[in-house]
Design a protein around this motif. Structure first.
Motif, PDB file in Angstrom:
ATOM      1  N   ALA A 160      24.785 -14.971   5.546  1.00 59.60           N
ATOM      2  CA  ALA A 160      24.446 -13.559   5.349  1.00 59.60           C
ATOM      3  C   ALA A 160      25.481 -12.878   4.463  1.00 59.60           C
ATOM      4  N   ILE A 161      26.745 -13.127   4.751  1.00 61.51           N
ATOM      5  CA  ILE A 161      27.829 -12.522   3.961  1.00 61.51           C
ATOM      6  C   ILE A 161      27.758 -12.973   2.511  1.00 61.51           C
ATOM      7  N   ALA A 162      27.536 -14.272   2.298  1.00 58.58           N
ATOM      8  CA  ALA A 162      27.470 -14.805   0.927  1.00 58.58           C
ATOM      9  C   ALA A 162      26.325 -14.179   0.142  1.00 58.58           C
ATOM     10  N   SER A 163      25.158 -14.071   0.763  1.00 57.68           N
ATOM     11  CA  SER A 163      23.996 -13.496   0.073  1.00 57.68           C
ATOM     12  C   SER A 163      24.198 -12.014  -0.219  1.00 57.68           C
ATOM     13  N   LEU A 164      24.708 -11.298   0.758  1.00 60.03           N
ATOM     14  CA  LEU A 164      24.897  -9.852   0.581  1.00 60.03           C
ATOM     15  C   LEU A 164      25.975  -9.542  -0.446  1.00 60.03           C
ATOM     16  N   GLU A 165      26.970 -10.390  -0.548  1.00 59.65           N
ATOM     17  CA  GLU A 165      28.008 -10.188  -1.564  1.00 59.65           C
ATOM     18  C   GLU A 165      27.474 -10.450  -2.971  1.00 59.65           C
ATOM     19  N   ASN A 166      26.408 -11.249  -3.076  1.00 63.21           N
ATOM     20  CA  ASN A 166      25.789 -11.506  -4.378  1.00 63.21           C
ATOM     21  C   ASN A 166      24.857 -10.387  -4.804  1.00 63.21           C
ATOM     22  N   PHE A 167      24.537  -9.510  -3.868  1.00 62.43           N
ATOM     23  CA  PHE A 167      23.624  -8.398  -4.172  1.00 62.43           C
ATOM     24  C   PHE A 167      24.401  -7.252  -4.800  1.00 62.43           C
ATOM     25  N   LYS A 168      23.936  -6.793  -5.968  1.00 54.46           N
ATOM     26  CA  LYS A 168      24.564  -5.674  -6.665  1.00 54.46           C
ATOM     27  C   LYS A 168      23.507  -4.615  -6.942  1.00 54.46           C
ATOM     28  N   SER A 169      23.808  -3.393  -6.560  1.00 49.65           N
ATOM     29  CA  SER A 169      22.814  -2.341  -6.767  1.00 49.65           C
ATOM     30  C   SER A 169      23.475  -0.982  -6.943  1.00 49.65           C
ATOM     31  N   LYS A 170      22.832  -0.145  -7.752  1.00 45.94           N
ATOM     32  CA  LYS A 170      23.276   1.234  -7.926  1.00 45.94           C
ATOM     33  C   LYS A 170      22.502   2.176  -7.001  1.00 45.94           C
ATOM     34  N   ASP A 171      21.561   1.624  -6.252  1.00 44.39           N
ATOM     35  CA  ASP A 171      20.787   2.432  -5.317  1.00 44.39           C
ATOM     36  C   ASP A 171      21.718   2.992  -4.243  1.00 44.39           C
ATOM     37  N   VAL A 172      21.641   4.302  -4.021  1.00 40.56           N
ATOM     38  CA  VAL A 172      22.600   4.968  -3.129  1.00 40.56           C
ATOM     39  C   VAL A 172      22.456   4.542  -1.668  1.00 40.56           C
ATOM     40  N   ILE A 173      21.292   4.048  -1.290  1.00 43.71           N
ATOM     41  CA  ILE A 173      21.081   3.624   0.100  1.00 43.71           C
ATOM     42  C   ILE A 173      21.295   2.124   0.261  1.00 43.71           C
ATOM     43  N   LEU A 174      20.609   1.328  -0.549  1.00 44.15           N
ATOM     44  CA  LEU A 174      20.698  -0.131  -0.411  1.00 44.15           C
ATOM     45  C   LEU A 174      22.116  -0.651  -0.610  1.00 44.15           C
ATOM     46  N   SER A 175      22.824  -0.071  -1.563  1.00 47.10           N
ATOM     47  CA  SER A 175      24.194  -0.533  -1.823  1.00 47.10           C
ATOM     48  C   SER A 175      25.076  -0.333  -0.599  1.00 47.10           C
ATOM     49  N   VAL A 176      24.878   0.767   0.106  1.00 49.36           N
ATOM     50  CA  VAL A 176      25.658   1.050   1.319  1.00 49.36           C
ATOM     51  C   VAL A 176      25.222   0.148   2.467  1.00 49.36           C
ATOM     52  N   LEU A 177      23.909  -0.012   2.620  1.00 46.09           N
ATOM     53  CA  LEU A 177      23.398  -0.851   3.705  1.00 46.09           C
ATOM     54  C   LEU A 177      23.878  -2.295   3.573  1.00 46.09           C
ATOM     55  N   ALA A 178      23.989  -2.778   2.336  1.00 50.17           N
ATOM     56  CA  ALA A 178      24.458  -4.150   2.118  1.00 50.17           C
ATOM     57  C   ALA A 178      25.896  -4.309   2.604  1.00 50.17           C
ATOM     58  N   VAL A 179      26.743  -3.343   2.279  1.00 55.27           N
ATOM     59  CA  VAL A 179      28.151  -3.395   2.713  1.00 55.27           C
ATOM     60  C   VAL A 179      28.233  -3.283   4.235  1.00 55.27           C
ATOM     61  N   GLY A 180      27.445  -2.376   4.812  1.00 54.85           N
ATOM     62  CA  GLY A 180      27.439  -2.233   6.264  1.00 54.85           C
ATOM     63  C   GLY A 180      26.934  -3.484   6.968  1.00 54.85           C
ATOM     64  N   ALA A 181      25.958  -4.160   6.360  1.00 57.02           N
ATOM     65  CA  ALA A 181      25.427  -5.386   6.945  1.00 57.02           C
ATOM     66  C   ALA A 181      26.472  -6.508   6.921  1.00 57.02           C
ATOM     67  N   ILE A 182      27.298  -6.516   5.894  1.00 59.30           N
ATOM     68  CA  ILE A 182      28.409  -7.475   5.865  1.00 59.30           C
ATOM     69  C   ILE A 182      29.340  -7.204   7.050  1.00 59.30           C
ATOM     70  N   GLY A 183      29.556  -5.927   7.344  1.00 57.42           N
ATOM     71  CA  GLY A 183      30.344  -5.554   8.516  1.00 57.42           C
ATOM     72  C   GLY A 183      29.713  -6.074   9.791  1.00 57.42           C
ATOM     73  N   ASP A 184      28.379  -5.982   9.902  1.00 56.38           N
ATOM     74  CA  ASP A 184      27.677  -6.494  11.085  1.00 56.38           C
ATOM     75  C   ASP A 184      27.855  -8.006  11.215  1.00 56.38           C
ATOM     76  N   ALA A 185      27.810  -8.698  10.068  1.00 56.89           N
ATOM     77  CA  ALA A 185      27.975 -10.156  10.099  1.00 56.89           C
ATOM     78  C   ALA A 185      29.372 -10.531  10.590  1.00 56.89           C
ATOM     79  N   TYR A 186      30.388  -9.812  10.113  1.00 53.82           N
ATOM     80  CA  TYR A 186      31.748 -10.072  10.583  1.00 53.82           C
ATOM     81  C   TYR A 186      31.888  -9.742  12.067  1.00 53.82           C
ATOM     82  N   SER A 187      31.209  -8.686  12.492  1.00 55.48           N
ATOM     83  CA  SER A 187      31.267  -8.308  13.901  1.00 55.48           C
ATOM     84  C   SER A 187      30.663  -9.402  14.771  1.00 55.48           C
TER      85      SER A 187
END
Length: 260
Positions: A160-187
């Motif tokens: 999950a972390i690897a895939s989300l780190e490969n995702f790049k977006s300027k979308d104000v919502i998706l870009s934040v959700l991707a970073v937060g989801a990486i936090g969930d994976a670490y949690s």
């Protein structure tokens, strides 16, 4: 008494003739003229420029031709390579997105649906292959996000972390959700410090009423679990002061009490 004929009166020409004669005697020396000097200088510069162009015209035409070739090549590449590839990727994404949504909505057998979205079926690609095959396209990039969330929901946190780190977006919502989801994976990996870092990052990105209080709350809760009450209080207080009307704000007083 002396009289004169008013109708026949003519103005004396003596002064006018003297003035004219004076102007005729004045001659401007062109060589001493500042304006003439400027024009002469411009003429010389123009001549030198023409000589330079004449000597280097092959080089100049070569540069112009190269620029034109690059421009035309880019336009052709966009039209005949990128655009068809984008369209194909979007078509392939449809089935995978359908399976992903079914998994989100389902209450049972979610893992099998998420895996179907990830790996696809015999005749349909899943997010993993789409991200790889259509790398560089918008759909291929978005497939990284979907894959990351699908991995997260099936407990495959490293993937999950690897895939989300490969995702790049300027979308104000998706870009934040991707970073937060990486936090969930670490949690989920029991790495709270790394999770906290991602939650704080997400809370500071693209401030808005939807994602900011969500990740401030997660940052506060993770800080509490780490024994960092002062930090937790800071995050909870920001929700109280700026996002009290959000869903996270409805129970923030209790969280503030725990942090005090």
């Amino acid at each position: 008494m002396a009289t004169y004929n008013k109708r026949g009166y003519k103005t004396p020409k003596e002064k006018e003739e003297k003035d004219t004669a004076f102007l005729e005697d004045v001659k401007v020396d062109e060589k001493d003229s500042t304006t003439a000097g400027v024009f002469n200088s411009l003429d010389q510069t123009a001549s030198k420029t023409e000589e330079w162009v004449a000597k280097n015209q092959k080089y100049i035409f070569g540069v112009v031709a190269a620029i034109a070739l690059v421009t035309v090549s880019y336009l052709l590449y966009q039209k005949f390579i990128v655009e068809p590839k984008e369209a194909e990727a979007a078509t392939e994404m449809f089935e995978a997105q359908q399976n992903f949504q079914k998994a989100i909505d389902a209450t049972t057998s979610t893992d099998s649906l998420f895996n179907l979205a990830l790996k696809g079926s015999k005749d349909k690609l899943g997010f993993i292959e789409i991200a790889d095959k259509f790398s560089g396209t918008a759909a291929g990039n978005l497939a990284n996000y979907y894959a990351g969330i699908a991995y997260l929901n099936t407990g495959k946190n490293a993937e999950a972390i690897a895939s989300l780190e490969n995702f790049k977006s300027k979308d104000v919502i998706l870009s934040v959700l991707a970073v937060g989801a990486i936090g969930d994976a670490y949690s989920q990996k029991k790495q709270p410090n790394e999770a906290l870092s991602q939650y704080v990052k997400a809370s500071e990105m693209n401030k808005n009423d939807l994602t900011t209080p969500r990740f401030l709350l997660k940052a506060g809760q993770t800080s509490l679990a780490l024994g960092k009450k002062a930090d937790a209080l800071k995050y909870f207080t920001e929700i109280k002061e700026k996002y009290e009307s959000s869903p996270e704000g409805s129970s923030i007083d209790a969280m503030i009490g725990l942090a005090q």
